[in-house]
Scaffold this motif. Structure first.
Motif, PDB file in Angstrom:
ATOM      1  N   ASP A 185      40.173  41.956  56.508  1.00  0.00           N
ATOM      2  CA  ASP A 185      39.523  43.099  57.247  1.00  0.00           C
ATOM      3  C   ASP A 185      38.349  43.728  56.578  1.00  0.00           C
ATOM      4  O   ASP A 185      37.766  44.549  57.118  1.00  0.00           O
ATOM      5  N   ALA A 186      38.112  43.328  55.398  1.00  0.00           N
ATOM      6  CA  ALA A 186      36.959  43.881  54.576  1.00  0.00           C
ATOM      7  C   ALA A 186      35.842  43.197  54.910  1.00  0.00           C
ATOM      8  O   ALA A 186      35.747  42.016  55.583  1.00  0.00           O
ATOM      9  N   GLN A 187      34.709  43.993  54.865  1.00  0.00           N
ATOM     10  CA  GLN A 187      33.468  43.332  54.853  1.00  0.00           C
ATOM     11  C   GLN A 187      32.208  43.760  53.993  1.00  0.00           C
ATOM     12  O   GLN A 187      32.333  45.068  53.796  1.00  0.00           O
ATOM     13  N   ILE A 188      31.579  42.724  53.516  1.00  0.00           N
ATOM     14  CA  ILE A 188      30.467  43.180  52.326  1.00  0.00           C
ATOM     15  C   ILE A 188      29.113  42.862  53.136  1.00  0.00           C
ATOM     16  O   ILE A 188      28.910  41.896  53.346  1.00  0.00           O
ATOM     17  N   GLY A 189      28.361  43.965  53.330  1.00  0.00           N
ATOM     18  CA  GLY A 189      27.029  43.884  53.865  1.00  0.00           C
ATOM     19  C   GLY A 189      27.189  44.197  55.237  1.00  0.00           C
ATOM     20  O   GLY A 189      28.248  44.817  55.715  1.00  0.00           O
ATOM     21  N   GLY A 190      26.061  44.351  55.875  1.00  0.00           N
ATOM     22  CA  GLY A 190      25.924  44.838  57.387  1.00  0.00           C
ATOM     23  C   GLY A 190      25.913  46.525  57.292  1.00  0.00           C
ATOM     24  O   GLY A 190      25.561  46.949  56.492  1.00  0.00           O
ATOM     25  N   ASP A 191      26.679  46.799  58.321  1.00  0.00           N
ATOM     26  CA  ASP A 191      26.921  48.293  58.550  1.00  0.00           C
ATOM     27  C   ASP A 191      28.084  48.956  57.967  1.00  0.00           C
ATOM     28  O   ASP A 191      28.310  49.844  58.256  1.00  0.00           O
ATOM     29  N   LYS A 192      28.775  48.292  57.178  1.00  0.00           N
ATOM     30  CA  LYS A 192      29.970  48.732  56.448  1.00  0.00           C
ATOM     31  C   LYS A 192      29.646  48.921  55.225  1.00  0.00           C
ATOM     32  O   LYS A 192      28.834  47.950  54.638  1.00  0.00           O
ATOM     33  N   PHE A 193      30.203  49.934  54.404  1.00  0.00           N
ATOM     34  CA  PHE A 193      30.087  49.859  52.939  1.00  0.00           C
ATOM     35  C   PHE A 193      31.367  49.792  52.513  1.00  0.00           C
ATOM     36  O   PHE A 193      32.408  50.340  52.665  1.00  0.00           O
ATOM     37  N   CYS A 194      31.486  48.797  51.676  1.00  0.00           N
ATOM     38  CA  CYS A 194      32.883  48.162  50.855  1.00  0.00           C
ATOM     39  C   CYS A 194      33.252  48.663  49.432  1.00  0.00           C
ATOM     40  O   CYS A 194      32.252  49.011  48.492  1.00  0.00           O
ATOM     41  N   ILE A 195      34.407  49.366  49.467  1.00  0.00           N
ATOM     42  CA  ILE A 195      34.717  49.639  48.073  1.00  0.00           C
ATOM     43  C   ILE A 195      35.968  48.800  47.628  1.00  0.00           C
ATOM     44  O   ILE A 195      36.944  48.545  48.241  1.00  0.00           O
ATOM     45  N   MET A 196      35.532  48.279  46.648  1.00  0.00           N
ATOM     46  CA  MET A 196      36.791  47.522  45.689  1.00  0.00           C
ATOM     47  C   MET A 196      37.297  48.437  44.680  1.00  0.00           C
ATOM     48  O   MET A 196      36.359  49.034  43.949  1.00  0.00           O
ATOM     49  N   ALA A 197      38.414  48.301  44.604  1.00  0.00           N
ATOM     50  CA  ALA A 197      39.124  49.267  43.233  1.00  0.00           C
ATOM     51  C   ALA A 197      40.436  48.531  42.825  1.00  0.00           C
ATOM     52  O   ALA A 197      40.945  47.784  43.458  1.00  0.00           O
ATOM     53  N   GLY A 198      40.446  48.996  41.531  1.00  0.00           N
ATOM     54  CA  GLY A 198      41.734  48.533  40.897  1.00  0.00           C
ATOM     55  C   GLY A 198      41.522  48.513  39.359  1.00  0.00           C
ATOM     56  O   GLY A 198      40.498  49.225  39.078  1.00  0.00           O
ATOM     57  N   PRO A 199      42.638  48.135  38.925  1.00  0.00           N
ATOM     58  CA  PRO A 199      42.606  48.482  37.133  1.00  0.00           C
ATOM     59  C   PRO A 199      41.728  47.400  36.661  1.00  0.00           C
ATOM     60  O   PRO A 199      41.300  46.259  37.210  1.00  0.00           O
ATOM     61  N   CYS A 200      41.323  47.610  35.368  1.00  0.00           N
ATOM     62  CA  CYS A 200      40.502  46.634  34.540  1.00  0.00           C
ATOM     63  C   CYS A 200      41.381  45.478  34.608  1.00  0.00           C
ATOM     64  O   CYS A 200      40.792  44.263  35.119  1.00  0.00           O
ATOM     65  N   SER A 201      42.501  45.509  33.964  1.00  0.00           N
ATOM     66  CA  SER A 201      43.386  44.387  34.001  1.00  0.00           C
ATOM     67  C   SER A 201      44.933  44.669  34.646  1.00  0.00           C
ATOM     68  O   SER A 201      45.270  45.711  34.526  1.00  0.00           O
ATOM     69  N   VAL A 202      45.301  43.488  35.114  1.00  0.00           N
ATOM     70  CA  VAL A 202      46.719  43.368  35.601  1.00  0.00           C
ATOM     71  C   VAL A 202      47.465  43.691  34.610  1.00  0.00           C
ATOM     72  O   VAL A 202      47.370  42.804  33.563  1.00  0.00           O
ATOM     73  N   GLU A 203      48.573  44.513  34.509  1.00  0.00           N
ATOM     74  CA  GLU A 203      49.330  44.804  33.294  1.00  0.00           C
ATOM     75  C   GLU A 203      50.847  44.607  33.447  1.00  0.00           C
ATOM     76  O   GLU A 203      51.551  43.970  32.946  1.00  0.00           O
ATOM     77  N   SER A 204      51.208  45.156  34.882  1.00  0.00           N
ATOM     78  CA  SER A 204      52.623  44.751  35.063  1.00  0.00           C
ATOM     79  C   SER A 204      52.765  44.914  36.859  1.00  0.00           C
ATOM     80  O   SER A 204      51.919  45.305  37.645  1.00  0.00           O
ATOM     81  N   GLU A 205      53.803  44.405  37.400  1.00  0.00           N
ATOM     82  CA  GLU A 205      53.987  44.569  38.860  1.00  0.00           C
ATOM     83  C   GLU A 205      53.774  45.921  39.320  1.00  0.00           C
ATOM     84  O   GLU A 205      52.929  46.299  40.398  1.00  0.00           O
ATOM     85  N   SER A 206      54.637  46.941  38.591  1.00  0.00           N
ATOM     86  CA  SER A 206      54.703  48.241  39.362  1.00  0.00           C
ATOM     87  C   SER A 206      53.184  48.836  38.968  1.00  0.00           C
ATOM     88  O   SER A 206      52.801  49.639  39.940  1.00  0.00           O
TER      89      SER A 206
END
Lengths: 337, 337, 337, 337
Positions: free
Chosen positions: A87-108
């Motif tokens: 559902d994400a779009q990069i470029g065009g008329d949408k502004f895309c925000i990617m977010a999350g931790p530096c590194s994956v540490e655990s499932e929770s």
């Protein structure tokens, strides 16, 4: 070399011309824009006689591209490239925000953060499984297990995943398990790695090297594109200068520069640039205002105990308030978040 | 050293304490904020026994300032400094736009541009009379005549004037003829010049040197303030890096950094930073979004024939559209243009 | 523009040609080399018709100088400039060592150090009377008293003096009291100061700014020379980069670059470049080997208690051993110490 | 952590102590110097109780190493590391010259150059088979065929070979076919590649990245050494700064810095640093004088037609005269060429 096709030319005629131009030395690409079709010729074009081509009745004009980057060049592809991932779009008329931790540490950890950033407005989940660390004795990431955990978070939230690959050995595994492949700043000129991700059909986010010029960044994009993968997202993440209050100096003038030179979308990483979590908000606002297509932001639910880069990570509640503050600026620039 | 005064302390008690603390080695400054009064002590504070002062009944607490800049330090002056010049205001809830040509060339040129930028929303007129040029053979500005022409434009429009002074010799003349004295990037560490403008009572706009750290910029502000002139406006105008697509690299992260370290207002010069007129708009938007207090922009009615810096000047009509595009972003950041 | 004169042309003919070429827009300078005489024309040469001059029988050929620096250009003055100060010589077949403390502190200090460095091989005494300091609260030098103390040391040892001037106000005083006037890195583009020292007839040592390009350094030399003072010594003292193990990065490639572009002598300041006294020896050796004409070195008899820059000063006994270690390398490069 | 062993301790006692200290978390390495033996402990040393070890009768003292690099640290290995490859020696009392073309182009080219540089004094032959190029459309090297041609040149001359590897895929092939494996500047932080060459038993020449600090260079060496390969040669080849007269700025102060921090040998690449063939000689002299252990120089028999980097290559006859000019300086520094 660019051959601009006259309007009303039939597809058949264009294909004929394309065949004529192709040779063992040159490949030809048809780029269909809304109002114009052009043929981009890459390779040794020195033997092509422009005056002969010019005589073809469907040819409007012929342009030589001076820059060493061809497929990444806006001259080759006058309209903005828009990349869609779930559902994400990069470029065009949408502004895309990617977010999350530096590194994956655990499932929770990864699932909790994923849910939270999605609720706040992120459309792509970032998380490192393979971590490039200055010291061989520092935490190097969970590796393949990290990829599995990212996919659990994807199943729970529906967010597409972006994660870094550091070596050709793992390109296949990352291409299978991620929606966007990230090339880190240190690998911007790891040319074999660029060629390898160029052979996949997954979008690639290419970070600018610490002391790379804008032209070199575009040349590295060209490496990926020359292998047939046109879905490249560029990323400004700070350059190395004498100033050491911030970890690096975010070069926001690179955004309008890239937009002028290239058709590729470009996002900004304010977290790595400044290395200071309290600077993420003002720099993010500036990135939206300067015309970026998106942001990639480090969010951690427990920055003080993060396995890496805690100092630059913001908390989920800060991320929520950040996204809210960006919406108005994005709208002024004609973008929706 | 900072002495925080208890609320409800009378002015008389504060004055008594101030006298007690003053010595040939230390000067004491009273800073009255909205909710708090503090005494700032500058000089050799090593001989002051904090435990003795602490016993004074009107003292809440005592803080030592580690940074070498004292008067420019936010610890010394927790509230933002706001500078008023005529109807213009730099700092606080207003966003200030200074505009005008790189150099004053003629009466008609400066008056025409002044009227135009005023109509578009500028509240201060910039214009160079003394020009620092890399080459001794290049146009060096009209000098004193330039100051006169600026004052004609001021009379016609009511706009206060900002203009650069390059040498102690002309400080008096510039202080008499201008409303804000500008110190250029090349003179940021011309310490005698800094002391001299510190002796005037005119606001000073201090540009960051091409390779100056943020801390050095604040130390140069301290030079001015140590002479008694507290009205210093800082200006980010690009730093020198390896990237050469732009003339310099605009360091927008310097804005939140300065805001954290100091109470002084800070403006951005996108024209000199990029050296490219088509970049002025996106960089100006980013400057507003990142939290700057103002902009200083080169506007010329005939950039192609400008006597200097034509390549980076925008036309009056572009300036008009630029100001419009900034208003919304400024409002989101709680500032009025 | 350069007019190369044919061999055997008489002085009279040359003077005649010079007069013809001179105009309100252009000044003409006669440069007599060992084997060749040339006329250097500086100013607006666009109106000069080269083909007409070419017809003059004493003209061998005409060259246009593309670079913005003219008098500093090697094309203008093919032979190396050699500057003589007392018994010392900068440029040519001698390698010149200037040494002394960062700042003059007392008569005994400066006289003691002067005697010691002279005994070890220094031919010029350095010492700061006016000190450019980042902080207004730091020791700013002894000022005029410092000049007096330097002259006492000169009388005792016979060593010519080099000392810095920071403002036009003191140019006359420094010119009277010193043998070489130093312009510091921070003032490399203090154009009024450059013009002012250009009006004196004392040699000027011009330090490269922290982020100045080689071309800008030569343009600043041109400022001095355009006022009639041809005795300029250039000085490489480190540039600002991201590396922070050393205070600055000594750019030794600037030496052969300057030698190619200009005829002016160039010396190296390893003390300020590295900021580390144990690096002075290897960097000095490298400076000799790369082709510099001299060194300027900080020597202090009590570095631990120096009023400034103690960390980068070497002791007199270290200086003695340093000079010894340089002699062999200088000889290999055809220079005598 | 470093355990300094008392003199006269027997090998048996040392082995016993080593066993005691080893654990799943820590590896222990015995470093035997001429006058002293030390044990270097790398890993998680936080659980080791120094006071207990101190009581061991063969322990003289215990030191904690603050720097993140351990095996590359001079504290771990007080004596200089000397690397021997065939008849060549890098480090110690010999000055090593590696020379050859940027890229291997043909059998006759590489054999001819190899013979010539050997005759002039080179002891190692350089030549690129895999070339990192900014553009995907530029010549990428002959690949495996290039390795074969290098080996023909080796057979003809006896010179050991150094060549670059760019990807883990070819580490085995290069390790088998070369005597020294080169890691290029762009791959200095390609951590998987570093680990992979760390698993071979061939010496590795590690080039400093364009914007890498000295500390980061040592951390990258640590990556190689942490895999068991202690034979690392460091190489300074210029860093990226604002100066653009030279391609990069050769940082010669890095040589004494590295010598202080580490025991590893360090060589200088003046060809890539300046990018100008006429600067190779002065910069080479400076490199010898500053204390480098060797040089790596591009030599081509036909620079004008070289497939890459012709502008910075010197001709065989220039190389011959260069080597001669270096001998005297090397001797002064106690090194033989």
């Amino acid at each position: 070399m660019i051959v601009v096709i006259k309007p009303q030319t039939t597809k058949e005629e264009i294909m004929k011309l394309k065949e004529k131009l192709e040779s063992p030395l040159c490949s030809v690409q048809i780029i269909e824009g809304v109002s114009q079709t052009i043929l981009g010729i890459v390779g040794d074009t020195s033997t092509i006689d422009a005056s002969v081509i010019q005589q073809n009745k469907c040819v409007e004009k012929i342009l030589r591209v001076q820059e060493s980057y061809k497929r990444a060049n806006r001259a080759f592809h006058p309209e903005d490239t828009v990349i869609k991932v779930g559902d994400a779009q990069i470029g065009g008329d949408k502004f895309c925000i990617m977010a999350g931790p530096c590194s994956v540490e655990s499932e929770s950890q990864i699932v909790e953060i994923a849910k939270s950033v999605k609720a706040s407005g992120a459309t792509i989940l970032r998380g490192g499984a393979f971590k490039p660390r200055t010291s061989p004795y520092a935490f190097q990431g969970l590796g393949m297990e990290g990829l599995d955990l990212l996919n659990i978070a994807k199943k729970e939230t529906g967010l597409p995943i972006i994660t870094e690959v550091m070596t050709t050995k793992y390109v296949e595994a990352v291409a299978e398990n991620a929606d966007i492949i990230q090339i880190g700043a240190r690998n911007m000129q790891n040319f074999d790695l660029l060629k390898e991700v160029g052979k996949t059909r997954k979008p690639v986010l290419l970070k600018r090297g610490l002391s790379a010029t804008i032209e070199e960044l575009l040349m590295s994009a060209e490496y990926i594109m020359s292998e047939g993968n046109e879905q490249v997202i560029l990323c400004e993440r700070g350059i190395r200068t004498f100033e050491n209050f911030t970890r690096n100096t975010l070069d926001l003038s690179a955004i309008p520069a890239i937009k002028k030179l290239s058709h590729l979308p470009v996002v900004v990483d304010p977290s790595h640039a400044a290395g200071l979590n309290w600077m993420v908000e003002p720099l993010s606002k500036a990135a939206v205002a300067v015309g970026a297509d998106g942001l990639i932001i480090e969010v951690h639910n427990d920055p003080a105990n993060a396995l890496c880069d805690g100092k630059q990570s913001i908390r989920p509640e800060e991320f929520e308030s950040l996204v809210k503050s960006l919406k108005g600026i994005a709208e002024i620039n004609g973008k929706r978040i």
